[in-house]
Design a protein around this motif. Structure first.
Motif, short mmCIF file in Angstrom:
data_model
loop_
_atom_site.label_atom_id
_atom_site.label_comp_id
_atom_site.label_asym_id
_atom_site.label_seq_id
_atom_site.Cartn_x
_atom_site.Cartn_y
_atom_site.Cartn_z
N PHE A 349 -20.13 -5.76 -17.51
CA PHE A 349 -21.39 -5.09 -17.86
C PHE A 349 -21.57 -4.93 -19.36
O PHE A 349 -22.62 -4.48 -19.82
CB PHE A 349 -21.45 -3.71 -17.20
N ALA A 350 -20.54 -5.26 -20.17
CA ALA A 350 -20.62 -5.00 -21.60
C ALA A 350 -21.77 -5.77 -22.25
O ALA A 350 -22.45 -5.26 -23.14
CB ALA A 350 -19.29 -5.39 -22.25
N THR A 356 -17.88 1.27 -19.96
CA THR A 356 -17.07 1.79 -18.86
C THR A 356 -16.01 2.75 -19.38
O THR A 356 -15.55 2.64 -20.52
CB THR A 356 -16.37 0.64 -18.11
N GLU A 357 -15.65 3.71 -18.54
CA GLU A 357 -14.59 4.65 -18.85
C GLU A 357 -13.49 4.50 -17.79
O GLU A 357 -13.78 4.27 -16.62
CB GLU A 357 -15.11 6.09 -18.83
N PRO A 358 -12.24 4.63 -18.19
CA PRO A 358 -11.16 4.51 -17.22
C PRO A 358 -11.24 5.62 -16.16
O PRO A 358 -11.69 6.73 -16.44
CB PRO A 358 -9.88 4.67 -18.06
N GLY A 385 -33.97 -1.96 -20.16
CA GLY A 385 -33.35 -1.75 -21.46
C GLY A 385 -31.85 -1.95 -21.44
O GLY A 385 -31.16 -1.65 -22.42
N GLY A 386 -31.33 -2.45 -20.35
CA GLY A 386 -29.88 -2.63 -20.20
C GLY A 386 -29.34 -1.76 -19.08
O GLY A 386 -29.94 -0.74 -18.72
N ILE A 387 -28.21 -2.16 -18.57
CA ILE A 387 -27.57 -1.40 -17.48
C ILE A 387 -26.88 -0.17 -18.06
O ILE A 387 -26.23 -0.23 -19.11
CB ILE A 387 -26.56 -2.28 -16.74
#
Length: 479
Positions: A349-350, A356-358, A385-387
């Motif tokens: 998803f970057a 993302t967080e661990p 506008g992005g995920i």
């Protein structure tokens, strides 16, 4: 030998622990018919009560510490209670105690809470009076020594009269529901154990924070400090439960075998892997509180806070730091275990702007018992506008998940197990000695390098050096 005792002998029956925990626990067990109708409870201490005087003492304690809905159970419970005054240094007093206890052919369980210097005369008195026979088991409340040498001295005294299978060393944390649920979480759910290792876990945090100060424990605490009072027993037991290998079954031998392997795998702590502190005057919940030296009435080098970066050097945990911290007069009262998982190896998803967080597993032990797992989830929307991703907690609050069963304090389970003879939630001698070896090495490092406690303000989270201990590894304490 398996037997259910028909008599429970409580040493220290007029002390604070008996008033707050032991008598209320036994009353609750009696009310729920979890102990046999003929179980006899004999209290002993130096106070010169007769049976009726002790029952009045117990009545007042139960009125103070039992919940309102339990108070109708007080009067029926008091009929079980008997009392015999005792000076443990007077061997002939034990004959009177034995007469009060009566025949023990069906089994006697002893709860021994006493000063370290009284273990030897107490054991000698029990032997001389015939109260240490083959149908007697003994529960030992801490403190069990101040280092490895004194712990061995006490254990030698006890083992001269009782074999290991009749010695029940008490760590009340092991009686807490959420601590036991840690084993269920790991070993009754397929999704956790495959990930429970250095390949998937970044680090573990264990925090035991108190807001109270000395609270009448001046004599004991200033001679012990946070390392020996909390880390040596409670925190190392929690670490062992987090890090242990799966036991072959849920029984005393199998569980304790795996715990002691962890304790023997602890790496010696380096000078820069530990921080000590002592609180100064500040405020807790808006109320001004004095500093440790003011409460004590003199200067002292005793630590009221300690943070440690620990390592378990075995196949499963090599390279995974365990951050431990405990202290008095901290910001809030909490005991929790935080398991921080590693980040995903690649985020698909970057490229769409998502971060993302661990995942993080938080096991709350007190004041609230709960388990929370943070997961990443997509924020609803058209994503022009992005995920966007956000952490979403999956919370299991034990009080909500199990609304039916009564919530029980730790000593209820431990006293029942002592009466019935189940050692699973008690600590074995080799565990205690492995714990002390590690603790003694830390204290030797402090002495060698003249490490003294750093000041911290009451109502904070401890010395700033404790924050730096974790942050230099890119880790932030969970608060």
């Amino acid at each position: 030998m398996t037997f259910t005792a028909d008599c429970l002998l409580l040493f220290g029956a007029t002390g604070d622990l008996a008033q707050r925990m032991l008598l209320p626990s036994l009353c609750a067990l009696d009310a729920d018919k979890l102990v046999a109708p003929d179980l006899k409870i004999v209290g002993t201490a130096r106070h010169a009560y007769d049976d009726e005087g002790f029952r009045q003492f117990a009545r007042e304690a139960l009125e103070r510490f039992l919940p309102e809905d339990r108070k109708p159970a007080i009067e029926p419970f008091l009929a079980r209670l008997h009392y015999q005054a005792l000076d443990a240094n007077e061997t002939d007093h034990f004959a009177d105690l034995a007469a009060k206890v009566g025949p023990i052919e069906r089994g006697l369980s002893i709860f021994l809470s006493t000063a370290p210097g009284l273990f030897e005369p107490t054991i000698a008195g029990l032997v001389a009076s015939g109260l240490a026979g083959e149908k007697t088991r003994i529960g030992l409340e801490k403190p069990l020594g101040t280092d490895l040498a004194t712990s061995r001295h006490i254990n030698d005294a006890v083992s001269s009269a009782f074999p290991e299978d009749r010695i029940f060393r008490i760590d009340h944390y092991l009686g807490k529901e959420t601590v036991q649920n840690l084993l269920a979480l790991r070993f009754a759910n397929i999704m956790f154990e495959p990930l429970w290792n250095a390949a998937h876990i970044d680090h573990v945090q264990i925090t035991v924070a108190e807001t109270v100060g000395l609270e009448g424990r001046v004599g004991f605490y200033d001679g012990a400090g946070a390392l020996r009072d909390m880390v040596q027993n409670h925190m190392l037991q929690l670490l062992a439960l987090v890090a242990m290998e799966p036991p072959s079954s849920f029984n005393a031998t199998a569980v304790r075998d795996e715990k002691v392997k962890v304790l023997r795998s602890l790496r010696a702590v380096e000078r820069d892997e530990t921080v000590t502190g002592q609180y100064r005057a500040g405020a807790i919940s808006g109320q001004a509180v004095p500093g440790y030296d003011q409460e004590l009435g003199q200067d002292s080098d005793t630590e009221t806070f300690v943070a440690i970066k620990a390592h378990v050097d075995n196949w499963r945990w090599k390279g995974v730091p365990f951050y431990l911290r405990t202290g008095k007069r901290l910001y809030e009262r909490t005991t929790e275990i935080v398991v921080q998982f590693r980040p995903v190896p690649h985020s698909i998803f970057a490229g769409r702007g998502a971060r993302t967080e661990p995942n993080k597993l938080v096991i709350g032990i007190q004041p609230q018992e709960n388990i929370s797992l943070s997961l990443m989830a997509k924020v609803p929307g058209l994503d022009r506008g992005g995920i966007r991703l956000r952490e979403v907690p999956l919370d299991i609050r034990m009080a909500d998940a199990f609304a039916g069963p009564k919530r029980r304090i730790a000593y209820e389970r431990l006293l029942l197990d002592l009466i019935e003879g189940d050692q699973t939630l008690f600590v074995r001698r080799d565990e205690v000695e492995a714990q002390w070896e590690w603790i003694d090495a830390i204290r030797a490092t402090w002495a060698e390098h003249t490490i003294r406690p750093k000041s911290y303000t009451a109502g904070s989270w401890g010395p700033s050096a404790a924050i730096a201990l974790a942050e230099r590894d890119g880790v932030t304490w969970h608060e």
